[in-house]
Design a protein around this motif. Structure first.
Motif: not given
Length: 535
Positions: A6-10, A81-82, A509-519, A530-535
């Motif tokens: 989802s572009l909203d998630a990005i 989407a910067p 997605p917290e894409l900074h290189p210092d972010a911890p790994p994993g979701p 469990t919601d079908k819609r992604e945010d």
């Protein structure tokens, strides 16, 4: 395989950052000039001359025009989407996971191979500087890799030019360890390097234009417009010279920090590309006019690809020793030939100082593509791990640096640039299609920058990228589908099953290189997993 992220998630990442809009058109233009001027003009002038002769001046114009329309398409998505991930992220949001994977896989080819090409270019200038300024003769076997040709689908090496490029390995690994420790360029250092590069090229232009000889421009296009073989001629040189313009996306990715992006982004893009094209043309005119730039011929009198075994053999002949096309440090070589050896050495020093920063940014970009793909679950989690002390993705940085060093050690610069271009052109082609698809799918979404005349510009960009790709050398074109086939196998065996989107993991997605790994857990107010819609 066609599931989208989802572009909203990005966009959630961009909303969290909320960068200050402070850049105007002038600052954007300077940013673009600093990012674009570098490796290509210092390194690829000789290879372009071998393909097109004096006609390489037209090659710069063709490549710059394709870059301009591609940059306008790129800017719309970058402004929307910067976030990290470049064309991979945009494709994931519009075309789905499979094509996003293929774009990300192609970007790996682009960044790593391009960094290898810069390492080889740096090696050429450093070796020229050592031999001319210090009088030390470095063994030929250790300053160049072998020449390669394709025997069917099997690459065949020729060790007559060299065995391994040791200086390329040294600079690639040095930059890698700096990145692993967390050292990046400061704005002040970058500004100093931009001044050094521009001053070196300006000195070259000032010293070569007065000694131009009109006879050096004849014949203007010895290999014609398209050339007898794939990748030759004026258009083939344009496909290689495209490498000299890569970096313009620095303007696109700054869209979120730009005042009035609808006005200032196209001014910054077109302005920086225009200035760089004029610079490149003047450098090309000076180089050609001062000492000539006619291609060397193979033993049978035919045109030969730069970097090929036949080309190496031709350059080893005494009558071709001082030809521009045979030089590993083209611009410094020209100045020495017109009796400006001290300035030639100074220009070599400028290249030696400036090019490692380009390697740094390319390896940095490569590791962040790996990092984002690993955070999406498409690559192993190890690629997204950060060092507990250095706070950098050290595993993927070391892996990338070793790949860059290997490429630089074993391949000539022209072939590496062409292979890199194949990945770049594919990624920009996909961006050109994605921007059109998103206009149709989500016409009302907010766009800080809208590509003007989108139904003209985007098809022109896609067609231009496809046209240049088709005119790359056959060997370079073959690398992309082979590399893509390997990537498809990796995706089917690993990424398809491990994908976070495919497994229903909701993440911002917290894409900074210092972010911890994993979701990363959902933002407050976001739907549950469990919601079908992604945010």
């Amino acid at each position: 395989m066609w599931r989208v992220k989802s572009l909203d998630a990005i966009l959630a990442t961009a909303q969290k950052k909320s960068l200050h809009r402070s850049l105007g058109a002038f600052q954007l233009t300077l940013l673009g000039v600093g990012a674009i001027i570098g490796t290509g003009i210092f390194v690829l002038t000789a290879a372009a001359s071998q393909k097109a002769g004096p006609g390489m001046m037209l090659s710069f114009v063709i490549a710059g025009a394709v870059c301009a329309v591609a940059a306008l398409c790129y800017s719309e998505l970058a402004a929307m989407a910067p976030v990290s991930g470049s064309a991979y992220t945009y494709t994931y949001a519009v075309m789905g996971e499979l094509l996003a994977w293929m774009v990300g896989w192609a970007l790996i080819l682009e960044y790593a191979v391009a960094a290898g090409a810069v390492s080889v270019g740096w090696s050429g200038y450093v070796m020229g500087l050592i031999e001319n300024a210090l009088g030390f003769d470095w063994p030929d076997a250790l300053q160049a890799g072998p020449a390669w040709s394709m025997n069917g689908f099997i690459p065949s090496p020729d060790f007559s030019a060299g065995i391994i490029n040791v200086p390329a390995i040294v600079v690639a690994m040095a930059v890698t360890f700096l990145l692993m420790r967390g050292t990046t360029e400061s704005a002040r250092l970058n500004a100093i390097l931009v001044v050094i590069k521009v001053a070196a090229l300006t000195a070259f232009i000032v010293l070569t234009l007065p000694v131009i000889k009109s006879q050096n421009f004849t014949p203007f296009a010895p290999n014609g417009l398209f050339g007898e073989y794939s990748g030759m001629g004026i258009v083939g040189a344009a496909a290689s010279i495209f490498f000299a313009y890569v970096g313009f996306d620095a303007v696109s990715t700054a869209a979120e920090e730009t005042k009035n992006p609808q006005r200032n982004v196209p001014i910054g893009l077109i302005g920086s590309l225009g200035i760089c094209t004029i610079f490149y043309l003047l450098v090309a005119i000076g180089a050609v006019g001062a000492i000539g730039a006619q291609p060397v011929l193979g033993a049978d009198g035919s045109a030969v690809q730069p970097g090929s075994p036949a080309f190496i053999a031709a350059c080893q002949l005494a009558e071709n020793a001082n030809q521009l096309v045979c030089s590993n440090e083209a611009l410094a070589h020209v100045l020495r030939e017109i009796n400006w050896p001290i300035v030639g050495n100074a220009l070599g020093t400028a290249a030696m100082l400036a090019l490692p920063s380009v390697i740094l940014m390319m390896i940095y970009g490569q590791t962040r593509i790996f990092f984002v793909m690993a955070r999406d679950g498409l690559l192993p989690e190890a690629f997204s791990k950060v060092h507990p002390k250095w706070k950098t993705p050290h595993i993927v940085t070391l892996f990338t640096g070793m790949a860059v060093a290997t490429a630089g050690a074993l391949f000539p610069v022209g072939q590496l640039a062409d292979i890199s271009n194949s990945g770049t052109l594919f990624a920009f082609f996909m961006v050109s299609i994605a921007v059109l698809m998103l206009r149709v799918k989500e016409p009302n979404r907010h766009r800080p920058f809208r590509t003007p005349l989108i139904w003209i510009i985007a098809p022109l960009s896609a067609a231009g990228c496809a046209f240049l790709f088709w005119n790359l050398p056959h060997d370079a074109k073959m690398v992309l589908p082979i590399w893509g086939g390997i990537g498809l196998v990796v995706y089917l065996l690993y990424g398809y099953r491990k994908s976070h989107v495919g497994r229903g993991l909701v993440e911002v997605p917290e894409l900074h290189p210092d972010a911890p790994p994993g979701p990363v857990p959902p933002m407050p107010g976001a739907p549950s997993p469990t919601d079908k819609r992604e945010d």
